[in-house]
Design a protein around this motif. Structure first.
Motif, PDB file in Angstrom:
ATOM      1  N   UNK A   1       0.826  -1.213   0.000  1.00 47.42           N
ATOM      2  CA  UNK A   1       0.000   0.000   0.000  1.00 47.42           C
ATOM      3  C   UNK A   1       0.847   1.245   0.000  1.00 47.42           C
ATOM      4  N   UNK A   2       0.460   2.259  -0.781  1.00 46.95           N
ATOM      5  CA  UNK A   2       1.214   3.499  -0.865  1.00 46.95           C
ATOM      6  C   UNK A   2       0.488   4.619  -0.148  1.00 46.95           C
ATOM      7  N   UNK A   3       1.060   5.828  -0.175  1.00 46.35           N
ATOM      8  CA  UNK A   3       0.454   6.983   0.466  1.00 46.35           C
ATOM      9  C   UNK A   3      -0.754   7.437  -0.328  1.00 46.35           C
ATOM     10  N   UNK A   4      -1.870   7.636   0.367  1.00 46.89           N
ATOM     11  CA  UNK A   4      -3.115   8.039  -0.309  1.00 46.89           C
ATOM     12  C   UNK A   4      -3.418   9.482   0.069  1.00 46.89           C
ATOM     13  N   UNK A   5      -4.039  10.197  -0.855  1.00 46.50           N
ATOM     14  CA  UNK A   5      -4.329  11.603  -0.625  1.00 46.50           C
ATOM     15  C   UNK A   5      -5.543  11.793   0.268  1.00 46.50           C
ATOM     16  N   UNK A   6      -6.371  10.760   0.427  1.00 46.44           N
ATOM     17  CA  UNK A   6      -7.546  10.858   1.276  1.00 46.44           C
ATOM     18  C   UNK A   6      -7.538   9.697   2.244  1.00 46.44           C
ATOM     19  N   UNK A   7      -8.217   9.887   3.362  1.00 48.58           N
ATOM     20  CA  UNK A   7      -8.306   8.808   4.348  1.00 48.58           C
ATOM     21  C   UNK A   7      -9.246   7.730   3.838  1.00 48.58           C
ATOM     22  N   UNK A   8      -8.904   6.490   4.120  1.00 47.33           N
ATOM     23  CA  UNK A   8      -9.751   5.376   3.696  1.00 47.33           C
ATOM     24  C   UNK A   8      -9.691   4.306   4.765  1.00 47.33           C
ATOM     25  N   UNK A   9     -10.500   3.289   4.579  1.00 48.24           N
ATOM     26  CA  UNK A   9     -10.460   2.159   5.495  1.00 48.24           C
ATOM     27  C   UNK A   9      -9.097   1.498   5.404  1.00 48.24           C
TER      28      UNK A   9
ATOM     29  N   UNK B   1     -10.014  -2.483  -3.389  1.00 44.94           N
ATOM     30  CA  UNK B   1      -9.720  -1.404  -2.453  1.00 44.94           C
ATOM     31  C   UNK B   1      -9.138  -0.195  -3.182  1.00 44.94           C
ATOM     32  N   UNK B   2      -8.230  -0.465  -4.141  1.00 47.03           N
ATOM     33  CA  UNK B   2      -7.635   0.625  -4.927  1.00 47.03           C
ATOM     34  C   UNK B   2      -8.728   1.366  -5.700  1.00 47.03           C
ATOM     35  N   UNK B   3      -9.661   0.604  -6.277  1.00 48.86           N
ATOM     36  CA  UNK B   3     -10.754   1.238  -7.028  1.00 48.86           C
ATOM     37  C   UNK B   3     -11.579   2.138  -6.115  1.00 48.86           C
ATOM     38  N   UNK B   4     -11.839   1.677  -4.885  1.00 52.36           N
ATOM     39  CA  UNK B   4     -12.591   2.485  -3.920  1.00 52.36           C
ATOM     40  C   UNK B   4     -11.840   3.764  -3.585  1.00 52.36           C
ATOM     41  N   UNK B   5     -10.518   3.641  -3.339  1.00 52.79           N
ATOM     42  CA  UNK B   5      -9.701   4.823  -3.032  1.00 52.79           C
ATOM     43  C   UNK B   5      -9.690   5.809  -4.189  1.00 52.79           C
ATOM     44  N   UNK B   6      -9.615   5.281  -5.422  1.00 52.89           N
ATOM     45  CA  UNK B   6      -9.619   6.165  -6.590  1.00 52.89           C
ATOM     46  C   UNK B   6     -10.948   6.919  -6.685  1.00 52.89           C
TER      47      UNK B   6
END
Length: 558
Positions: free
Chosen positions: A174-182, A279-284
Motif C-alpha cells: 500500500x502506498x500513500x493516499x491523498x484521502x483517508x480510507x479504510x 480497495x484501490x478502485x474504492x480509493x480512486x
C-alpha cells in the motif's frame, strides 16, 4: 490388480499407476500367442501345454543367463550397476530424510521396504532389467531431492503457525493516499496448515525438483516393466521391480503434494490481488470525489477574490475620478477668480487715471480761463497756441492711452486663452492617464483570471485523463489475470468498433517486456502473443483476446 505393478510380494501394493512406455499394443504381461496356448491346451492337454511353454521360455531363460554371465565377467557393467544402486540408495535416503522431518511414519516404512528390497537385487539382475537400454542416470534426481530435503530441514527450523501468509509481487504494497480510507487489505490470504512453507516447502524450484524425481522414478519403472511382468518357468522378475515401484509411488505422492500446494497458493494470490484491486478502485473513487470538491472550492475562492478585487478597483476609480473632478473644479475657480480680480483692478486703475486726467484738465481750463481773462489778447493768442498744443498733446496722449489700453487688453486676453488651453490640456491628459490606467488594470485582471481558469481546467483535464487511463488499465489487467470465464466483450473488440483489443495487446506486450527485463520467467508468453497477433491480423478478434490472455497469465504464473 494393475498388470504393470509387482504383486507377487504380498508385503506391498502401490496405489500409483505407471504408463507403459513400450511400443507394444498389448498390456504388459500379455502375449500375442495367448490364443495359441489356449488351443494347444485344449488339444493336447497339460503335457502339450507344458511342452509349448518350455519351448517359448527357452529364449528368455537363455537371454537372462547370457546377460547375467556377461555382467559377472564385465567389471564396467558391475561398476555401472553398483553406481546405479548407490544413487538409488541415496535417493531413498533423501526421501526418508524428508518424511522423517515431516513426521510421516507411513512413508518412512515404505522407504525402509524399498531399501530392504533393493538389498536383494544383484548387479546381474539390474543389468538384465535394463539390458534393453542403458542404466538410468539418477544423479539429477538425487541432487533434486537433496535440495528438497535441505529446504524441509530449513523450514523445520522456523516456528510453525496455523496458517501461512503469501506475499504479493513487489510493488503491490500500500502506498500513500491523498484521502483517508479504510485500512488497506492484507496482501495475502490464509491457506491450509499442511501447505505452509514450514510444513511443506513448495516454491517453484522445489516443486520442479520433486517433478524431476517423480519423472525419473516413473521412467525407471516403465523401463523395467517388461521384466516385472515376465514369468519364466515359475520364476517372476517382479522382485527386482519392488523397490522401483515403491520409490515411484513415494516420488509421485511427494510431487503431487507440492503441486497441489502451489495451485492453492496461486488461488490465494488471485483472491488477495482481487481484494486489493477492489480497495484501490474504492480509493480512486474517493480521490475523485475529493478532487472535484477541491476544484469547486478553488473556483468559488477565485471567483470571490475576483469579485472583491473588481469592487475595490471600481471604488478606487470612483474615488480618483471624484478627486480629479474636485481638483479641476478648484483650479477652474481659482483661474476665473484671478481673471475677474485682474479685470476689476484694471478697470479701477483706468477709472482712476481718467479721473486724474479729467481733474487736471479742469484745473488747467480754469487757470487758462483766468489767465485768458487777464490777458485777453495774449491769452487768446497764447490760448490758441496752447489750445493747439494741448489738442495735439491731448490727441497724442489719447492715442498713447488707447494703444496702451488695447495692448493691456490683448495681453490679458492672450494670457487668459493660454491659461485656459493649458488647463484644458492638463485636464485631458489627466483624464486620459486615469482612463488608460483603469483600462490596463482591467485588461491585466481579465487576462490573469483567464490564465488561472485555463491552468485549472488543463490540470483537471489531465488528472481526469490519467485517472481514466489508470482505471481502464487496472480493469484490463484484472480481466487478463482472472479465470477463463471472466471474458469482457469490449476487450475482445478492436477500437474501430468501440472496443479495447489493441490496448489489451499493448498491456500484454509491456508486461512481457517488463518481466523479461527484470529477469523473470515468461513461459510460452511470446508464442502466445504471436498467435494473438496472427489472429488479430486475420480479424479473429475473440481468438486474439484469448491468446493475449494466455500470454499474460503465463507471465503472471497463473
Amino acid at each position: 490388480m494393475n498388470p504393470k505393478m509387482p504383486s507377487r510380494d504380498n508385503s506391498y501394493h502401490p496405489s500409483s499407476n505407471v504408463e507403459d512406455s513400450s511400443n507394444s499394443p498389448f498390456p504388459l504381461g500379455a502375449a500375442p500367442g495367448i490364443d495359441i496356448l489356449r488351443k494347444i491346451g485344449n488339444a493336447f492337454g497339460f503335457l502339450g501345454l507344458a511342452a509349448w511353454a518350455l519351448l517359448l521360455a527357452q529364449p528368455a531363460v537363455a537371454q537372462r543367463v547370457v546377460v547375467q554371465q556377461a555382467t559377472a565377467n564385465n567389471p564396467q557393467s558391475l561398476q555401472a550397476a553398483q553406481s546405479f544402486r548407490d544413487n538409488f540408495s541415496a535417493l531413498l535416503d533423501n526421501y526418508n530424510a524428508v518424511f522423517k522431518l515431516q513426521g510421516n511414519t507411513l512413508r518412512q516404512e515404505q522407504v525402509a521396504q524399498a531399501q530392504a528390497a533393493m538389498q536383494k537385487v544383484s548387479p546381474a539382475d539390474l543389468a538384465y532389467v535394463f539390458s534393453r537400454g542403458s542404466l538410468p542416470d539418477l544423479a539429477p534426481a538425487v541432487s533434486a531431492m537433496q535440495r528438497v530435503a535441505a529446504a524441509q530441514l530449513a523450514a523445520n527450523n522456523t516456528a510453525h503457525t496455523s496458517s501461512t501468509t503469501l506475499s504479493l509481487a513487489p510493488g503491490a504494497q500500500p502506498g500513500t493516499k491523498s484521502v483517508s480510507s479504510v485500512p488497506f487489505p492484507d496482501p495475502s490470504t490464509s491457506v491450509i496448515d499442511d501447505c505452509s512453507e514450514s510444513n511443506t516447502p513448495h516454491g517453484a524450484q522445489l516443486t520442479y525438483d520433486a517433478l524431476i524425481s517423480a519423472q525419473e522414478t516413473s521412467s525407471i519403472l516403465a523401463a523395467a516393466a517388461w521384466v516385472c511382468n515376465e514369468d519364466i518357468l515359475g520364476e517372476n522378475g517382479s522382485a527386482v521391480c519392488i523397490p522401483f515401484a515403491i520409490a515411484n509411488d513415494i516420488a509421485q505422492s511427494l510431487f503431487a503434494a507440492r503441486n497441489f500446494c502451489s495451485g492453492l497458493d496461486q488461488s490465494a494470490m488471485v483472491a488477495g490481488n482481487s481484494s486489493r484491486l477492489d480497495h484501490i478502485h474504492t480509493d480512486l473513487s474517493n480521490d475523485l470525489t475529493t478532487l472535484q470538491g477541491n476544484i469547486t472550492t478553488a473556483t468559488t475562492t477565485i471567483t470571490t477574490n475576483d469579485n472583491s478585487n473588481k469592487t475595490a478597483i471600481v471604488t478606487n476609480d470612483n474615488t480618483n475620478t471624484t478627486s480629479i473632478i474636485a481638483s479641476i473644479g478648484a483650479g477652474s475657480t481659482t483661474v476665473v477668480n484671478n481673471a475677474n480680480a485682474n479685470t476689476t483692478q484694471i478697470i479701477k486703475n483706468d477709472n482712476a487715471n481718467t479721473t486724474t486726467i479729467t481733474t487736471n484738465n479742469n484745473n488747467n481750463k480754469t487757470a487758462i480761463v483766468a489767465n485768458d481773462n487777464a490777458n485777453t489778447t495774449k491769452i487768446t493768442t497764447n490760448d490758441n497756441n496752447n489750445k493747439t498744443a494741448i489738442v495735439t498733446n491731448d490727441n497724442a496722449n489719447t492715442a498713447t492711452i488707447t494703444t496702451n489700453d488695447n495692448n493691456n487688453k490683448t495681453a490679458i486676453v492672450t494670457n487668459d486663452n493660454t491659461n485656459t488651453t493649458s488647463i484644458i490640456a492638463s485636464i485631458g491628459a489627466g483624464t486620459t492617464t486615469v482612463v488608460n490606467n483603469a483600462n490596463a488594470n482591467t485588461t491585466q485582471i481579465i487576462n490573469n483570471d483567464n490564465a488561472n481558469t485555463a491552468t485549472i481546467a488543463a490540470k483537471v483535464d489531465a488528472d481526469m485523463s490519467n485517472l481514466r487511463d489508470l482505471t481502464l488499465r487496472t480493469w484490463i489487467e484484472l480481466a487478463l489475470a482472472a479465470n477463463q470465464g471472466y471474458d469482457v466483450v469490449s476487450l475482445q473488440v478492436p477500437q474501430a468498433f468501440g472496443g479495447h483489443l489493441e490496448l489489451v495487446r499493448t498491456i500484454t506486450t509491456q508486461v512481457i517486456a517488463s518481466v523479461q527485463a527484470s529477469g523473470g520467467k515468461i513461459g510460452n508468453a511470446q508464442s502466445q502473443l504471436a498467435a494473438g497477433d496472427a489472429a488479430l491480423a486475420a480479424h479473429q478478434y475473440q481468438t486474439a483476446f484469448k491468446n493475449y490472455k494466455h500470454a499474460y497469465r503465463s507471465v503472471s504464473g497463473n
